[in-house]
Design an enzyme around this catalytic site. Structure first.
Site, PDB file in Angstrom:
ATOM      1  N   PRO A  33       0.842  -1.204   0.000  1.00  0.00           N
ATOM      2  CA  PRO A  33       0.000   0.000   0.000  1.00  0.00           C
ATOM      3  C   PRO A  33       0.872   1.247   0.000  1.00  0.00           C
ATOM      4  O   PRO A  33       1.980   1.248   0.553  1.00  0.00           O
ATOM      5  CB  PRO A  33      -0.793  -0.104   1.314  1.00  0.00           C
ATOM      6  CG  PRO A  33      -0.648  -1.522   1.745  1.00  0.00           C
ATOM      7  CD  PRO A  33       0.666  -2.004   1.222  1.00  0.00           C
ATOM      8  N   LYS A  34       0.396   2.291  -0.635  1.00  0.00           N
ATOM      9  CA  LYS A  34       1.085   3.581  -0.586  1.00  0.00           C
ATOM     10  C   LYS A  34       0.401   4.426   0.485  1.00  0.00           C
ATOM     11  O   LYS A  34      -0.733   4.865   0.325  1.00  0.00           O
ATOM     12  CB  LYS A  34       1.038   4.291  -1.939  1.00  0.00           C
ATOM     13  CG  LYS A  34       1.840   5.591  -1.965  1.00  0.00           C
ATOM     14  CD  LYS A  34       1.768   6.257  -3.323  1.00  0.00           C
ATOM     15  CE  LYS A  34       2.664   7.506  -3.358  1.00  0.00           C
ATOM     16  NZ  LYS A  34       2.276   8.492  -2.329  1.00  0.00           N
ATOM     17  N   TRP A  35       1.100   4.658   1.574  1.00  0.00           N
ATOM     18  CA  TRP A  35       0.530   5.356   2.709  1.00  0.00           C
ATOM     19  C   TRP A  35       0.538   6.858   2.483  1.00  0.00           C
ATOM     20  O   TRP A  35       1.480   7.421   1.956  1.00  0.00           O
ATOM     21  CB  TRP A  35       1.304   5.010   3.979  1.00  0.00           C
ATOM     22  CG  TRP A  35       1.232   3.558   4.282  1.00  0.00           C
ATOM     23  CD1 TRP A  35       2.092   2.582   3.864  1.00  0.00           C
ATOM     24  CD2 TRP A  35       0.220   2.901   5.034  1.00  0.00           C
ATOM     25  NE1 TRP A  35       1.674   1.356   4.304  1.00  0.00           N
ATOM     26  CE2 TRP A  35       0.521   1.519   5.026  1.00  0.00           C
ATOM     27  CE3 TRP A  35      -0.925   3.330   5.703  1.00  0.00           C
ATOM     28  CZ2 TRP A  35      -0.271   0.572   5.669  1.00  0.00           C
ATOM     29  CZ3 TRP A  35      -1.707   2.398   6.347  1.00  0.00           C
ATOM     30  CH2 TRP A  35      -1.380   1.043   6.334  1.00  0.00           C
ATOM     31  N   ASP A 180      -3.050   6.021  -0.455  1.00  0.00           N
ATOM     32  CA  ASP A 180      -2.776   6.879  -1.605  1.00  0.00           C
ATOM     33  C   ASP A 180      -2.430   6.099  -2.863  1.00  0.00           C
ATOM     34  O   ASP A 180      -1.912   6.662  -3.815  1.00  0.00           O
ATOM     35  CB  ASP A 180      -1.617   7.823  -1.247  1.00  0.00           C
ATOM     36  CG  ASP A 180      -1.520   9.012  -2.176  1.00  0.00           C
ATOM     37  OD1 ASP A 180      -2.549   9.384  -2.762  1.00  0.00           O
ATOM     38  OD2 ASP A 180      -0.422   9.555  -2.319  1.00  0.00           O
TER      39      ASP A 180
END
Length: 364
Positions: A33-35, A180
Site C-alpha cells: 500500500p502507498k501510505w 494513496d
C-alpha cells in the site's frame, strides 16, 4: 547522534518512485500500500531515536510521542524507512498530520495527545549496526518481517503481496481509508538513495467543476496561476474543491483574456465573498487583497462569476476536497455550471484501517 557505522548515520536520502498508470503485469514485483503520510527514516542507536524527514531535516520535535515509543521498542543499531501517519475515525487523516508540523512547543505537546502518530515501516536499511542496503528488495523484506515480528503500536509493518490481483484489490478497496495507491517494488532491487527506481500507482478520475475564481501566476499580472474549482452540495451551496494549475505559459496568458468577461461584477452575490473571515480556510483571502503566507506565497485570489464548467482530472479526495491540485482537461460549455455537483464524484466507502494494518497477504 552517534552511529555504529556510516550506513547507519543520518542523513540518508530515501529511495524514490515514479508514477505508473497501472500495476506491472510482469513477475518479480513486491506490492505494498502507498501510505498517505510523511516519509521518514528512523535511526535507532544507543544515543536515542533520530527521525529524518524526506528533506533530510529532523522531525523529532514534532512527534515526541513517536520518538519515545520507538525508543522503547526498536533495537539499537537499526534504520527503518517508512511513513508517519495519523489515523482518525474514517482512516488516515492527512490534515491532522499536517497540523502536527507546528512551531509552538505547547501546541505540539497538545496535538501529540490529541492526534498521536504511528510509524508504518516498509524497508530495513540497517540492522545490528550493519547495512542491508545492498541486499535485494525481497531479502530486505524477509529481514524486515523478522525484525518487526513482535512490533506493537505505534510501530507497524506494512502489508506486502506478490499477487497482482490482491494489489489491485488494495488499490480499489482501501482508498476509502485514506491510502494513496499501491507501490510496486522490483524484488531484485537494492536500496538506491535518491533514485526513482520504484513505481507508484494512483487513481485518476475526472469531474466537472465550476470555475469560480483564479490566482495570478507568481508575481505576474498578465497570466493565470491556477483556477479555483467548486462543486454544489446537497443544499445548493458552492463548496471550494481545490485548484487546477497545470498550464503552459502560453495557456496562462490566454486564460486571463478568456476569463476577463467573468470578472465583471463577480463579487456580487458570489458564494465565496466571505473568504478571509475566521472560518475560511487558512489559504483563502479576500479577492484582490495582497496577502502572503508565512512562506511568502501570494494568497490573493480573483473572483469570477460562477457560470462556466470545466472537466478536470483528480487522484483522490481529502475530506470533501481534492487532495492534490487537479489537472485541467477542457471547458464544458455544453454543461450548465449549476449541474456540477458532488453526486458525480466516485466515492469509496471508508475501510477499516486496522484491516490494512493487520493484513496477512504476504505470499512468497
Amino acid at each position: 547522534m552517534t552511529a555504529t557505522n556510516p550506513s547507519a548515520s543520518p542523513p540518508i536520502e530515501p529511495m524514490l518512485a515514479k508514477v505508473a498508470q497501472e500495476l506491472p503485469a510482469s513477475e518479480g514485483f513486491l506490492f505494498e500500500p502507498k501510505w498517505d503520510g510523511l516519509r521518514a527514516l528512523v535511526f535507532s542507536n544507543k544515543d536515542g531515536i533520530y527521525i529524518q524527514g524526506r528533506d533530510k531535516k529532523p522531525l523529532n520535535r514534532y512527534f515526541p510521542e513517536l520518538e519515545r515509543a520507538l525508543f522503547e521498542v526498536l533495537p539499537k543499531g537499526c534504520v527503518l524507512d517508512g511513513e508517519i501517519v495519523v489515523s482518525g475515525d474514517k482512516g488516515l487523516d492527512f490534515d491532522a498530520l499536517q497540523a502536527r508540523i507546528h512551531p509552538s512547543t505547547t501546541r505540539v505537546a497538545l496535538l501529540a495527545k490529541k492526534t498521536p502518530a504511528s510509524f508504518v515501516a516498509f524497508d530495513l536499511l540497517c540492522a545490528g549496526g550493519k547495512s542491508t542496503m545492498a541486499l535485494p528488495q525481497a531479502q530486505r523484506r524477509v529481514r524486515l518481517e523478522r525484525f518487526l515480528a513482535a512490533a506493537k503500536p505505534p510501530l507497524y509493518l506494512t502489508p506486502m503481496t506478490r499477487d497482482r490481483a490482491v494489489a489491485q484489490d488494495w488499490l480499489d478497496r482501501f482508498e476509502g481509508a485514506g491510502l494513496d495507491g499501491v507501490m510496486a517494488k522490483p524484488e531484485a532491487l537494492p536500496y538506491t538513495p535518491a533514485k526513482r527506481a520504484l513505481f507508484k500507482i494512483k487513481h485518476e478520475r475526472t469531474a466537472d467543476c465550476v470555475v469560480a475564481g483564479f490566482r495570478f501566476y507568481k508575481d505576474r499580472e498578465d497570466a493565470v496561476g491556477s483556477l479555483l474549482l467548486g462543486l454544489y452540495d446537497e443544499l445548493g451551496v458552492l463548496q471550494h474543491m481545490g485548484s487546477a494549475s497545470t498550464f503552459t505559459m502560453e495557456q496562462r496568458v490566454a486564460l486571463l483574456e478568456e476569463l476577463a468577461p467573468l470578472r465583471k461584477d463577480a463579487l456580487k452575490n458570489h458564494p465565496w465573498a466571505n473568504w478571509g473571515e475566521p472560518q475560511a480556510h487558512e489559504e483563502e483571502r479576500q479577492p484582490g487583497v495582497r496577502s502572503r503566507s508565512a512562506a511568502g506565497k501570494d494568497l490573493r485570489w480573483e473572483a469570477l462569476r460562477p457560470e462556466r464548467a470545466a472537466e478536470v482530472k483528480y487522484d483522490q479526495l481529502q475530506g470533501d476536497r481534492f487532495r492534490n491540485a487537479a489537472t485541467f482537461v477542457r471547458w464544458r460549455d455544453d454543461k450548465p455550471a449549476a449541474q456540477c455537483r458532488y453526486g458525480q464524484l466516485e466515492t469509496v466507502g471508508a475501510a477499516e484501517l486496522q484491516a490494512m494494518f493487520t493484513a496477512r497477504s504476504n505470499k512468497r
